[in-house]
Structures are given as structure tokens and as C-alpha cells.
Design a protein around this motif. Structure first.
Motif, mmCIF file in Angstrom:
data_model
loop_
_atom_site.group_PDB
_atom_site.id
_atom_site.type_symbol
_atom_site.label_atom_id
_atom_site.label_comp_id
_atom_site.label_asym_id
_atom_site.label_seq_id
_atom_site.Cartn_x
_atom_site.Cartn_y
_atom_site.Cartn_z
ATOM 1 N N GLY A 45 0.840 -1.192 0.000
ATOM 2 C CA GLY A 45 0.000 0.000 0.000
ATOM 3 C C GLY A 45 0.869 1.232 0.000
ATOM 4 O O GLY A 45 2.037 1.193 -0.388
ATOM 5 N N GLY A 46 0.293 2.347 0.438
ATOM 6 C CA GLY A 46 1.048 3.585 0.469
ATOM 7 C C GLY A 46 0.152 4.782 0.676
ATOM 8 O O GLY A 46 -1.008 4.659 1.069
ATOM 9 N N ALA A 147 -7.650 10.734 4.255
ATOM 10 C CA ALA A 147 -6.896 10.050 5.311
ATOM 11 C C ALA A 147 -6.312 10.993 6.354
ATOM 12 O O ALA A 147 -5.884 10.541 7.415
ATOM 13 C CB ALA A 147 -5.780 9.205 4.704
ATOM 14 N N HIS A 148 -6.322 12.281 6.101
ATOM 15 C CA HIS A 148 -5.842 13.219 7.117
ATOM 16 C C HIS A 148 -6.715 13.152 8.378
ATOM 17 O O HIS A 148 -6.291 13.599 9.429
ATOM 18 C CB HIS A 148 -5.788 14.646 6.565
ATOM 19 C CG HIS A 148 -7.083 15.120 6.005
ATOM 20 N ND1 HIS A 148 -7.461 14.841 4.704
ATOM 21 C CD2 HIS A 148 -8.088 15.807 6.572
ATOM 22 C CE1 HIS A 148 -8.667 15.364 4.501
ATOM 23 N NE2 HIS A 148 -9.064 15.952 5.618
ATOM 24 N N HIS A 149 -7.883 12.519 8.272
ATOM 25 C CA HIS A 149 -8.724 12.303 9.458
ATOM 26 C C HIS A 149 -8.034 11.385 10.468
ATOM 27 O O HIS A 149 -8.411 11.358 11.634
ATOM 28 C CB HIS A 149 -10.075 11.684 9.064
ATOM 29 C CG HIS A 149 -11.007 12.653 8.429
ATOM 30 N ND1 HIS A 149 -11.882 13.423 9.138
ATOM 31 C CD2 HIS A 149 -11.190 12.987 7.123
ATOM 32 C CE1 HIS A 149 -12.572 14.186 8.322
ATOM 33 N NE2 HIS A 149 -12.171 13.936 7.083
ATOM 34 N N MET A 150 -7.037 10.644 10.014
ATOM 35 C CA MET A 150 -6.350 9.678 10.884
ATOM 36 C C MET A 150 -4.935 10.122 11.248
ATOM 37 O O MET A 150 -4.121 9.325 11.663
ATOM 38 C CB MET A 150 -6.277 8.320 10.178
ATOM 39 C CG MET A 150 -7.626 7.695 9.989
ATOM 40 S SD MET A 150 -7.545 6.105 9.149
ATOM 41 C CE MET A 150 -6.275 5.242 10.015
ATOM 42 N N ARG A 151 -4.631 11.398 11.111
ATOM 43 C CA ARG A 151 -3.250 11.827 11.305
ATOM 44 C C ARG A 151 -2.811 11.884 12.762
ATOM 45 O O ARG A 151 -1.624 11.883 13.045
ATOM 46 C CB ARG A 151 -3.008 13.159 10.620
ATOM 47 C CG ARG A 151 -3.694 14.331 11.275
ATOM 48 C CD ARG A 151 -3.330 15.626 10.575
ATOM 49 N NE ARG A 151 -4.117 16.697 11.113
ATOM 50 C CZ ARG A 151 -4.867 17.493 10.407
ATOM 51 N NH1 ARG A 151 -4.925 17.349 9.110
ATOM 52 N NH2 ARG A 151 -5.554 18.439 10.985
ATOM 53 N N SER A 152 -3.743 11.933 13.694
ATOM 54 C CA SER A 152 -3.379 12.018 15.117
ATOM 55 C C SER A 152 -3.552 10.660 15.780
ATOM 56 O O SER A 152 -4.661 10.122 15.841
ATOM 57 C CB SER A 152 -4.250 13.061 15.825
ATOM 58 O OG SER A 152 -4.052 14.326 15.241
ATOM 59 N N TRP A 170 -4.262 1.869 1.791
ATOM 60 C CA TRP A 170 -3.999 3.085 1.042
ATOM 61 C C TRP A 170 -4.543 4.283 1.791
ATOM 62 O O TRP A 170 -5.699 4.277 2.208
ATOM 63 C CB TRP A 170 -4.636 3.004 -0.348
ATOM 64 C CG TRP A 170 -3.966 1.983 -1.189
ATOM 65 C CD1 TRP A 170 -4.376 0.702 -1.433
ATOM 66 C CD2 TRP A 170 -2.713 2.131 -1.832
ATOM 67 N NE1 TRP A 170 -3.451 0.048 -2.195
ATOM 68 C CE2 TRP A 170 -2.412 0.913 -2.467
ATOM 69 C CE3 TRP A 170 -1.801 3.172 -1.944
ATOM 70 C CZ2 TRP A 170 -1.252 0.711 -3.197
ATOM 71 C CZ3 TRP A 170 -0.640 2.979 -2.681
ATOM 72 C CH2 TRP A 170 -0.377 1.763 -3.297
ATOM 73 N N LEU A 171 -3.710 5.280 1.975
ATOM 74 C CA LEU A 171 -4.113 6.534 2.596
ATOM 75 C C LEU A 171 -4.184 7.575 1.481
ATOM 76 O O LEU A 171 -3.174 7.884 0.847
ATOM 77 C CB LEU A 171 -3.109 6.962 3.659
ATOM 78 C CG LEU A 171 -2.862 5.930 4.763
ATOM 79 C CD1 LEU A 171 -1.696 6.341 5.643
ATOM 80 C CD2 LEU A 171 -4.109 5.719 5.599
ATOM 81 N N VAL A 172 -5.384 8.083 1.231
ATOM 82 C CA VAL A 172 -5.610 9.001 0.121
ATOM 83 C C VAL A 172 -6.045 10.344 0.694
ATOM 84 O O VAL A 172 -7.003 10.409 1.465
ATOM 85 C CB VAL A 172 -6.708 8.440 -0.816
ATOM 86 C CG1 VAL A 172 -6.976 9.389 -1.966
ATOM 87 C CG2 VAL A 172 -6.326 7.051 -1.323
ATOM 88 N N THR A 173 -5.333 11.402 0.309
ATOM 89 C CA THR A 173 -5.686 12.732 0.802
ATOM 90 C C THR A 173 -5.199 13.808 -0.141
ATOM 91 O O THR A 173 -4.187 13.643 -0.814
ATOM 92 C CB THR A 173 -5.118 12.976 2.220
ATOM 93 O OG1 THR A 173 -5.562 14.239 2.693
ATOM 94 C CG2 THR A 173 -3.603 12.924 2.238
ATOM 95 N N GLY A 174 -5.925 14.891 -0.180
ATOM 96 C CA GLY A 174 -5.495 16.073 -0.914
ATOM 97 C C GLY A 174 -5.139 17.180 0.049
ATOM 98 O O GLY A 174 -4.753 18.270 -0.338
ATOM 99 N N THR A 175 -5.292 16.899 1.320
ATOM 100 C CA THR A 175 -4.995 17.880 2.363
ATOM 101 C C THR A 175 -3.608 17.587 2.925
ATOM 102 O O THR A 175 -3.363 16.489 3.386
ATOM 103 C CB THR A 175 -6.046 17.775 3.497
ATOM 104 O OG1 THR A 175 -7.346 17.969 2.922
ATOM 105 C CG2 THR A 175 -5.793 18.813 4.557
#
Length: 181
Positions: A45-46, A147-152, A170-175
Motif C-alpha cells: 500500500g502507500g 486520510a488526514h482524518h487519521m493523522r493524530s 492506502w491513505l488518500v488525501t489532498g490535504t
């Protein structure tokens, strides 16, 4: 990789989308990350962190089609569930299983047999302490959209999301991820 490229061209033809070199390159990289064995690593993944409008959703759907695996889970914010469902249906003709709200009462058999399941971060957070089918399946692939919802690491979303088992994540984000100083 040639096989993935051939499937991608068929997918483009079927979906009606126009060819974008960066999306093909991205899908091929994703397929490689999922299929190649890496010495001393069991990570598949990535992170896909392209800018908004670059086709991250399309890239993930093309990965689902071109490197088909029996069970893909998509975790997204509630506001994006219908967008994912619509995009998958429009490009593939397949209607994914929505695992949210009153549809959670779906049978465990249906959950275990659906090739693509879409749920929300809220459902994952709420169900992680219970004996829920989402956490009993070893998914072939999980896509965490936004995926930025899971950054903390201390948040319920992160802890619950990490409990889900998968062969590829897979972590998908545009933020962009912001670090606290």
C-alpha cells in the motif's frame, strides 16, 4: 506490469474517461506496491497525496479494477460515501455495498461476500469496540479516503482504523499533513 497496463486501457475504454498519463503511472505504481514482495517488509500500500482534482478517486477505482482482489473496503467521510458509490457505479457498472446507517443491518454473509464495501470513519470508530463484521474480515485492500482524518495517533478514528486488518492499506488525501510545533 504489462498486464495491468492492458487492463487499464480496457478500463479507460469502458469508463469513457480520457487518458491521463499521471493517473496511469499512479495506478501502475499502486499495483506494483500491492503485488511485489519486498525483502524484510510485509507492507503493501502507500500514501496518495495528490492535489485536489488530480484524480485520486479515479486512480483508486482503476486499481480496484486492474488489480482485482476479492474484498476492498473504502473508509470515507459520510459526505463522500455517495460520491464513491456513484463513481464506482458509473465507471464499472458495479454497485458497492454501503455499510452505514440502516444498511448496517446487512447480513454478515453479504458483508463477507461483497467485493467492494464503503463505510464511514464514524462507523469504524463506533463499531471498533464491538464484535462487528468489519473487524472480523482480513480485507485484501483498505482505502482510507481523506486520510488526514487519521493523522493524530490518539484519536478514536486512528485507533479504530488501525484495528482493521488488510493485506494492503492506502491513505488518500489532498490535504497536506500539518505537524504541530
Amino acid at each position: 506490469m504489462q498486464n495491468f497496463q492492458y487492463r487499464y486501457n480496457l478500463f479507460l475504454e469502458h469508463s469513457g474517461f480520457k487518458y491521463q498519463a499521471h493517473q496511469e503511472e499512479g495506478m501502475l505504481w499502486c499495483a506494483q506496491q500491492e503485488t511485489e514482495k519486498k525483502p524484510f517488509q510485509n507492507i503493501h500500500g502507500g500514501i496518495i497525496a495528490d492535489e485536489m482534482g488530480c484524480g485520486k478517486t479515479f486512480m483508486m477505482i482503476s486499481l480496484i479494477v486492474c488489480n482485482f482482489v476479492p474484498q476492498t473496503l473504502i473508509v470515507a467521510p459520510l459526505a463522500l460515501v455517495n460520491q464513491w458509490k456513484q463513481s464506482i457505479f458509473e465507471t464499472t457498472g458495479h454497485e458497492p455495498l454501503i455499510y452505514y446507517g440502516h444498511k448496517i443491518k446487512t447480513s454478515q454473509e453479504r458483508l463477507h461476500s461483497a467485493p467492494v464495501v464503503i463505510t464511514t470513519y464514524g462507523v469504524v470508530s463506533h463499531k471498533s469496540d464491538k464484535d462487528d463484521g468489519l473487524f472480523q474480515i482480513n480485507w485484501d485492500r483498505i482505502i482510507y479516503d481523506e486520510a488526514h482524518h487519521m493523522r493524530s495517533r490518539g484519536t478514536k478514528k486512528y485507533v479504530s482504523g488501525k484495528k482493521l486488518k488488510a493485506n494492503a492499506k492506502w491513505l488518500v488525501t489532498g490535504t497536506p499533513i500539518q505537524n504541530a510545533m
